[in-house]
Design a protein around this motif. Structure first.
Motif, short mmCIF file in Angstrom:
data_model
loop_
_atom_site.label_atom_id
_atom_site.label_comp_id
_atom_site.label_asym_id
_atom_site.label_seq_id
_atom_site.Cartn_x
_atom_site.Cartn_y
_atom_site.Cartn_z
N GLN A 1 0.62 -31.61 69.28
CA GLN A 1 -0.22 -31.09 70.37
C GLN A 1 -0.20 -29.57 70.45
N ALA A 2 -0.09 -28.90 69.32
CA ALA A 2 -0.08 -27.43 69.33
C ALA A 2 -1.52 -26.91 69.32
N TRP A 3 -2.18 -27.08 70.48
CA TRP A 3 -3.55 -26.57 70.61
C TRP A 3 -3.84 -26.24 72.07
N CYS A 4 -4.64 -25.21 72.24
CA CYS A 4 -5.00 -24.74 73.57
C CYS A 4 -6.11 -25.62 74.14
N PRO A 5 -5.99 -26.06 75.38
CA PRO A 5 -6.99 -26.95 75.97
C PRO A 5 -8.40 -26.37 76.06
N THR A 6 -8.53 -25.03 76.02
CA THR A 6 -9.86 -24.43 76.16
C THR A 6 -10.36 -23.79 74.88
N ALA B 1 -6.77 -39.56 89.03
CA ALA B 1 -7.83 -40.09 89.89
C ALA B 1 -9.18 -39.50 89.51
N GLN B 2 -9.18 -38.28 88.95
CA GLN B 2 -10.43 -37.66 88.49
C GLN B 2 -10.81 -38.13 87.09
N TRP B 3 -9.87 -38.70 86.36
CA TRP B 3 -10.11 -39.09 84.97
C TRP B 3 -10.67 -40.50 84.82
N THR B 4 -10.38 -41.37 85.76
CA THR B 4 -10.72 -42.79 85.55
C THR B 4 -12.21 -43.05 85.32
N PRO B 5 -13.15 -42.30 85.93
CA PRO B 5 -14.55 -42.60 85.63
C PRO B 5 -14.94 -42.34 84.17
N THR B 6 -14.10 -41.62 83.43
CA THR B 6 -14.43 -41.26 82.05
C THR B 6 -14.01 -42.33 81.06
N VAL B 7 -13.21 -43.29 81.46
CA VAL B 7 -12.77 -44.35 80.56
C VAL B 7 -13.36 -45.69 80.99
N ASP B 8 -13.53 -46.57 80.02
CA ASP B 8 -14.05 -47.91 80.32
C ASP B 8 -12.95 -48.85 80.78
N VAL B 9 -11.74 -48.59 80.34
CA VAL B 9 -10.58 -49.37 80.78
C VAL B 9 -9.42 -48.40 80.91
N ARG C 1 -5.19 -27.53 89.05
CA ARG C 1 -6.47 -28.24 89.10
C ARG C 1 -7.33 -27.88 87.90
N PHE C 2 -7.41 -26.59 87.61
CA PHE C 2 -8.20 -26.13 86.47
C PHE C 2 -7.67 -26.73 85.16
N SER C 3 -6.35 -26.72 84.97
CA SER C 3 -5.78 -27.21 83.72
C SER C 3 -6.09 -28.69 83.51
N SER C 4 -5.99 -29.48 84.56
CA SER C 4 -6.35 -30.90 84.46
C SER C 4 -7.83 -31.04 84.13
N ASP C 5 -8.67 -30.25 84.80
CA ASP C 5 -10.12 -30.32 84.55
C ASP C 5 -10.47 -29.87 83.14
#
Length: 663
Positions: free
Chosen positions: A112-117, A262-270, A220-224
């Motif tokens: 996981q050696a990568w920047c999220p942005t 809680a913000q992520w769940t709409p993005t997955v089907d399960v 909040r930003f990092s999670s988003d």
């Protein structure tokens, strides 16, 4: 496309065939058939094998193993393989590497050696995702897409200049104007007023405490930021592989609090998650139950997937304890009892080399001729019988509120106590209810609370007006609402609600607190009927509020400690301290009695876990004996574990489990 296994409790886990010579692959598929393995997660850390050089793809080996798995009847949860960049990418583009709070680059050599942005990393990751989706959409083994892996496990937060630029963009969307930002952050304090957007930086290491709302917004930003990355990969899959379900593995362990799921769940089907037992915890089995209830809450009550757990020891604790005989089965069924319809392990075959070579697996270093593999085989036979409950739901009349953003705020700088864990009350109350055979749904404050007879609000430090109103409405409608200390203190900007604590819940509870009196981890306070730990407060009751317990020692002697107030058809209870287990247990018994909430089994022996799943026609009673002695529980029906009828009582051997079908 292969349908996900539903006629059996799905068993499987991470499979890494690239770690092994091809001569092992046929043996793997044969062993999977023996153990009733019905799915594998494939390709999670395979980027360097799939794309050994820029734009040069090698899929032949993956084609072969996909074909073999399909022929063996194994469904594939296929990863986009973007979890960790290959060395050639990091060498060509070191700008993709994350940076820590002190400005140090985190170099390759782990994962996981990568920047999220990083736009460069995104470009390469999406290119690989397009190749994967194009090549394997029509493959008959493909049953699900697995995006990346354990987001934020190692590379969040990142404080690089790229993240600083994205953070400013995020803030402009959130606040629109600098005046609104300055107001939200309270920058009148310590001369922090911003007059241009480019003055805003991530909360890097500073001379002393960073601005608490600044820190909160960066979380909040990092999670988003990672959620945006996940959505980008999802968009490619939706375009090129429509109709195939998509998931990513959350980490609903207590110590992982980086993402607002809680913000992520709409993005997955399960909803799927990973969970590992942490032996250093005082109550590791209770934490497992809490994790399952939280995952089910994120799934909206629907069945979920346990993507990873361990057959035995892990490799990352100071001492990595092996599981006792029978515990592999019991731990797996503990998650099923909480709503999982899929049970996965990390990993299928124990690695010979690398950082996780001593992490347990389905096929250990000793091979299939081992007690651990035979236990998995036994679970495979049980899983076939448990197919009848797939799709059923867990029964719960108690809701326990959980909000990652409230936890982040409570863990911010300059709080009244650095000793108090933001989840202390939540875990304690959940554990005591769990010990009583009472199941909780662990849900976000935005969840529909109307179906619950009891609503627990534990240390909900940050709360919006809307969520506070929903809690009050639940009491008005008839629920017993239990609010603990350090709740309702701040609004969504982490501004203290004035007029006395507990701010947002003051009117509901009929109490007013002028001052906190935190307690250290090795100190307590006497109560009229027990002992208080971790926290105490100077409470004044308002008219109509009943005092249930007072402080019996210290500076608050004689002051209210626990109160109750009738509200509409229900009641509001307040705990200004965390009572000892016996005292708190008695209080919870009173709450449950007032709400007419019954345990899954009456007279449950101590150390036996009891939960129930139902499909509306029949139910399945799960009994898990966590003790080292035989226990007897009153029950009737048909035990799917032993494939035997139960008439009046079931005798559970030490460490044994039962899943009893009842009409």
């Amino acid at each position: 496309m292969r349908s996900w296994p539903t006629k059996t409790l799905a068993l499987g886990g991470d499979y890494n065939p690239e770690q092994w010579p091809r001569s092992v692959w046929d043996e793997d598929v044969d062993l999977m058939r023996r153990a009733n393995i019905s799915f594998v997660s494939l390709g999670i850390f395979s980027w360097s094998w799939l794309e050994p050089a820029k734009g040069e793809y090698e899929f032949e080996w993956l084609d072969v193993i996909m074909d073999k798995l399909h022929a063996g009847g194994v469904a594939v949860d296929l990863a986009t393989a973007t979890a960790t960049p290959p060395p050639w990418l990091s060498a060509a583009h070191p700008e993709i590497l994350p940076v820590d709070v002190d400005g140090h680059t985190l170099w390759p050599g782990s994962r996981q050696a990568w920047c999220p942005t990083s736009p460069v990393f995104r470009e390469y990751a999406l290119a690989l995702t397009r190749q994967m989706a194009t090549r394997y959409h029509e493959h008959p083994a493909l049953a699900m897409w697995h995006v990346s892996n354990e987001y934020a496990c190692h590379n969040l937060p990142c404080y690089c200049d790229e993240c600083a630029r994205h953070f400013r963009t995020w803030l402009e969307r959130r606040y629109t104007t600098l005046d609104a930002l300055n107001d939200a952050w309270g920058t009148a304090f310590w001369s922090q007023r911003y007059t241009a957007w480019d003055q805003v930086l991530p909360p890097r290491r500073s001379t002393t405490f960073n601005n608490p709302t600044h820190v909160l917004d960066y979380k909040r930003f990092s999670s988003d930021a990672l959620l945006d990355f996940m959505r980008a990969e999802r968009a490619v899959l939706d375009e090129l592989s429509p109709g195939v379900p998509v998931t990513t593995n959350f980490m609903t362990l207590d110590h992982f609090r980086h993402l607002d799921y809680a913000q992520w769940t709409p993005t997955v089907d399960v909803v799927s998650t990973d969970h590992y037992i942490v032996d250093s915890l005082e109550h590791p089995r209770s934490e497992l139950a809490f994790s399952g209830d939280l995952t089910r809450g994120l799934a909206g009550g629907a069945p979920w997937m346990l993507m990873e757990h361990s057959t035995s020891a892990v490799n990352w604790q100071p001492t990595n304890h092996a599981k006792s005989p029978g515990q592999t089965i019991r731990d797996a069924l503990a998650h099923v009892a909480r709503g999982a319809d899929t049970i996965g392990w990390f990993q299928w075959r124990q690695s010979r080399a690398g950082s996780e070579k001593f992490h347990s697996a389905v096929v250990p270093h000793a091979g299939a001729d081992s007690a651990r593999f035979r236990e998995v085989e036994e679970l495979g036979r049980i899983a076939g019988r448990l197919g009848e409950l797939v799709g059923s739901r867990v029964e719960a009349k108690v809701a326990l509120l959980h909000d990652y953003q409230a936890i982040w705020a409570a863990e911010g700088p300059c709080m009244p106590s650095t000793e108090l864990d933001a989840q202390e009350a939540a875990h304690t109350i959940h554990r005591l209810l769990h010990d009583r055979g009472v199941t909780c749904d662990v849900v976000h404050p935005s969840a529909d609370l109307t179906a619950y007879a009891v609503v627990v609000v534990p240390q909900l430090y940050l709360v919006t007006d809307a969520h506070a109103a929903a809690v009050a409405a639940a009491a008005e409608a008839g629920a017993q609402v239990v609010v603990t200390y350090f709740s309702g203190i701040s609004d969504e900007n982490d501004h203290v609600r004035l007029g006395g604590y507990p701010g947002a819940f003051r009117d509901l509870l009929g109490v007013r607190v002028e001052e906190f009196f935190p307690l250290g981890p090795d100190s307590d306070v006497a109560l009229a009927d027990g002992t208080g730990t971790w926290w105490s407060e100077d409470v004044t009751t308002l008219p109509g509020t009943e005092v249930l317990t007072t402080y019996a020692g210290g500076p608050l002697a004689g002051r209210p400690a626990v109160t109750r107030r009738d509200v509409g058809g229900g009641a509001a209870w307040y705990l200004s301290t965390l009572p000892d287990d016996a005292t708190l247990g008695t209080l919870l018994d009173d709450v449950l009695s007032a709400a007419s909430v019954e345990p899954a089994v009456a007279d449950l022996p101590r150390g036996v876990e009891a939960t129930r799943r139902s499909d509306g026609t029949q139910s399945w009673l799960f009994l898990l004996n966590h003790t080292d002695t035989e226990q007897t529980v009153a029950a009737s029906g048909y035990d799917l574990v032993t494939a035997a009828a139960v008439d009046g009582s079931v005798r559970l051997a030490a460490g044994a489990t039962a899943v009893i079908r009842q009409e």
